[in-house]
Design a protein around this motif. Sequence first.
Motif, PDB file in Angstrom:
ATOM      1  N   TRP A  30       1.466   0.400  -5.972  1.00 34.19           N
ATOM      2  CA  TRP A  30       0.298  -0.050  -4.720  1.00 34.19           C
ATOM      3  C   TRP A  30      -0.287   1.473  -5.802  1.00 34.19           C
ATOM      4  O   TRP A  30      -1.511   1.991  -4.347  1.00 34.19           O
ATOM      5  N   ALA A  31      -0.083   2.627  -6.424  1.00 33.45           N
ATOM      6  CA  ALA A  31      -0.960   3.355  -7.393  1.00 33.45           C
ATOM      7  C   ALA A  31      -1.455   3.133  -8.736  1.00 33.45           C
ATOM      8  O   ALA A  31      -1.510   3.941  -9.344  1.00 33.45           O
ATOM      9  N   HIS A  32      -1.225   1.752  -9.102  1.00 37.62           N
ATOM     10  CA  HIS A  32      -1.846   1.192 -10.030  1.00 37.62           C
ATOM     11  C   HIS A  32      -3.274   1.797 -10.695  1.00 37.62           C
ATOM     12  O   HIS A  32      -3.438   2.026 -11.417  1.00 37.62           O
ATOM     13  N   GLU A  33      -4.184   1.560  -9.401  1.00 35.98           N
ATOM     14  CA  GLU A  33      -6.059   1.045  -9.351  1.00 35.98           C
ATOM     15  C   GLU A  33      -6.021   2.583  -9.038  1.00 35.98           C
ATOM     16  O   GLU A  33      -7.524   2.421  -8.329  1.00 35.98           O
ATOM     17  N   CYS A  34      -5.329   3.146  -8.413  1.00 33.55           N
ATOM     18  CA  CYS A  34      -6.130   4.685  -7.147  1.00 33.55           C
ATOM     19  C   CYS A  34      -5.450   5.141  -7.508  1.00 33.55           C
ATOM     20  O   CYS A  34      -4.667   6.015  -8.467  1.00 33.55           O
ATOM     21  N   VAL A  35      -6.033   6.394  -7.081  1.00 31.59           N
ATOM     22  CA  VAL A  35      -5.093   8.716  -7.011  1.00 31.59           C
ATOM     23  C   VAL A  35      -5.090   8.512  -5.187  1.00 31.59           C
ATOM     24  O   VAL A  35      -5.859   8.123  -4.376  1.00 31.59           O
ATOM     25  N   VAL A  36      -3.443   8.702  -5.084  1.00 29.88           N
ATOM     26  CA  VAL A  36      -3.278   8.603  -4.089  1.00 29.88           C
ATOM     27  C   VAL A  36      -2.354   9.585  -3.618  1.00 29.88           C
ATOM     28  O   VAL A  36      -1.640  10.606  -4.417  1.00 29.88           O
ATOM     29  N   ALA A  61      -1.794   9.337  -9.773  1.00 27.89           N
ATOM     30  CA  ALA A  61      -3.322   8.840 -10.199  1.00 27.89           C
ATOM     31  C   ALA A  61      -2.456   7.901 -11.450  1.00 27.89           C
ATOM     32  O   ALA A  61      -2.168   7.831 -12.267  1.00 27.89           O
ATOM     33  N   TYR A  62      -3.158   6.384 -10.772  1.00 27.95           N
ATOM     34  CA  TYR A  62      -3.284   5.195 -11.770  1.00 27.95           C
ATOM     35  C   TYR A  62      -1.846   5.231 -12.607  1.00 27.95           C
ATOM     36  O   TYR A  62      -1.696   4.966 -14.116  1.00 27.95           O
ATOM     37  N   THR A  70      -1.099  15.423  -5.745  1.00 27.44           N
ATOM     38  CA  THR A  70      -1.336  12.907  -6.349  1.00 27.44           C
ATOM     39  C   THR A  70      -0.696  12.383  -7.099  1.00 27.44           C
ATOM     40  O   THR A  70       0.275  12.688  -8.436  1.00 27.44           O
ATOM     41  N   THR A 116       1.000  -1.124  -0.131  1.00 27.17           N
ATOM     42  CA  THR A 116       0.211   0.087  -0.153  1.00 27.17           C
ATOM     43  C   THR A 116       0.684   1.372   0.335  1.00 27.17           C
ATOM     44  O   THR A 116       1.941   1.299   0.609  1.00 27.17           O
TER      45      THR A 116
END
Length: 327
Positions: free
Chosen positions: A95-101, A88-89, A86, A45
């Motif tokens: 851990w950032a492949h499918e979300c916005v961090v 993003a994707y 951020t 994560t």
Amino acid sequence: MEAQITRRPYTIGLDLGGTNAVFGIVDAQGNILEHTSIKTQQYSTAEDFVNAGVEALMPIVDKVGGINKIEGMGIGAPNSNFYDGTIAYAPNISWAHECVVPFAKMFSDKLSVPVAITNDANAAALGEMTYGVAKGMKNFIMITLGTGVGAGIVINGQMVYGSDGMAGELGHVIMRRENGRTCGCGRKGCLEAYCSATGVARTAREFLETSNEPSLLRDMNPEEITSLDVSKAAAKGDALSLRVYEFTGKMLGEACADFMTFCSPEAFVFFGGLTKAGDLLMKPLLKGYEENVLGIFRGKAKFLVSSLDGAGAAVLGASAIAKNIEH
């Protein structure tokens, strides 16, 4: 005198790559005083990564006098947004492949200093423009050749961010419309799928599968072949490996010929592990460029390899962002 003593003299730069994350503490003259690194993909994560990053960072922060000596932190990272902080994707970061961090905020909350973020290739371009072969240039394109292919575009002395902070994704220009390779971004035929370090290894595997040509690479497990293996074999005269670099360089040159048309840069600057192949890459690149560039641009652009070692360009560029954070 007291004000000078209590000023915060250092910034932190983080170069977040698909394989390694390199932290550096930088002084006002652009010297990297201390550095450390962790593996990017070792964490499940973003929270785990940030915690590990802070844990690795604090010993070198202590070496320069503690967090009270740090003005701010700048981060160069793939798929990052300068405007909202951020990532993003990001196709090459698990851990950032499918979300916005909310990456900048996460580090800021942990370190209690201002944090800004930009694309990793943008950070490399800023570092090169300030300290490297692009010093004094107002118009150039930085192309980073690592796990992926990134780009930082400077026009009239300004970094190009676009309307949403995501401009400059030249690694995802589609080079093969028919039967293109699947890219980490999910599309097919992207430049990154062919001209990154991972792309070179994929090309080698394809050439091995589709021919009976003798090669030093046939002694290896195909899935374990890296671009470095291809480079070493090519340096020994391995014909198949030389064809891999011929193919890669030619495509990269074709891409640069297209890039030339939209902003007429005075130089293309190449950075990253793949540049260590030297003429194996650059000779076919120049040939591919000259064969495809629009006539009015022929002979105008310089082709340069970064003068900054390792992650230096990206770390210095990222740290430069920190100097411009509004407090």
